[in-house]
Enzyme design. Sequence first.
Site, short mmCIF file in Angstrom:
data_model
loop_
_atom_site.label_atom_id
_atom_site.label_comp_id
_atom_site.label_asym_id
_atom_site.label_seq_id
_atom_site.Cartn_x
_atom_site.Cartn_y
_atom_site.Cartn_z
N CYS A 163 -6.07 27.48 48.75
CA CYS A 163 -6.86 28.67 48.05
C CYS A 163 -8.06 29.05 48.76
CB CYS A 163 -6.77 28.23 46.65
SG CYS A 163 -6.89 30.07 45.93
N GLU A 189 -0.45 22.25 44.57
CA GLU A 189 -0.64 21.40 43.29
C GLU A 189 0.20 22.17 41.86
OE1 GLU A 189 -4.28 23.98 43.12
OE2 GLU A 189 -2.97 23.00 44.48
N HIS A 228 -1.21 27.62 46.06
CA HIS A 228 -1.59 26.12 45.22
C HIS A 228 -0.44 25.20 44.96
CE1 HIS A 228 -5.33 27.39 43.57
NE2 HIS A 228 -5.10 28.55 43.55
#
Length: 211
Positions: free
Chosen positions: A81, A192, A190
Amino acid sequence: MTRVVVLDYGSGNVRSAVRACERAGAEVELSADGDVALAADGLLVPGVGAFEACMRGFSDVGGPRIIERRLIAKKPVLGICVGMQILFGEGIEHGVQTTGCGEWPGRVEPLDAPIVPHMGWNNVEPASASRMFAGIEGERFYFVHSFGVRDWSLTRPPAMPAPVVTWTSYGSERFVSAVEDGPLWATQFHPEKSGDAGRHLLENWLASFAA
């Protein structure tokens, strides 16, 4: 086991990045210590918030020098990001121009889209040579951002491989959503927060260490 350091420089999102790397099979440490970051097998640079604030915090912990020394040693780095955005030449946010790390030319600027932030799941357009997206072509990833790199130009001597650039479309806008450049990888989205596709991508990153 592969040892990854998530660089703690005051940006948010560090705990979810730690957990995601652990799920992908790494031994993970959250640290702001430069020596620890240099010694790790892999370094993950997260980033949430404004370009200027992230770049200031990153510089305060010696981030640009850490990146430079790791890349000289061909040791993997992954930016996520705003952690990707600060790798570019500069960022423009709300009239504020901030110099980035300059690993790649390019300007991070506001997305020209009817609705911002660009938030939610979206497709990516990986190049055929992508190692990052091997086995996860066609999957969707989670984005949250209002700024991005909309132009890409990088000329290198023939002996130096060109980066593998992945794009994403949002309305009529098209922006860089991932870059693979030797040991330096980065994503605008992202991993994650991207479920199984994000875990698989991080597994691909860890697998690249042995290549």
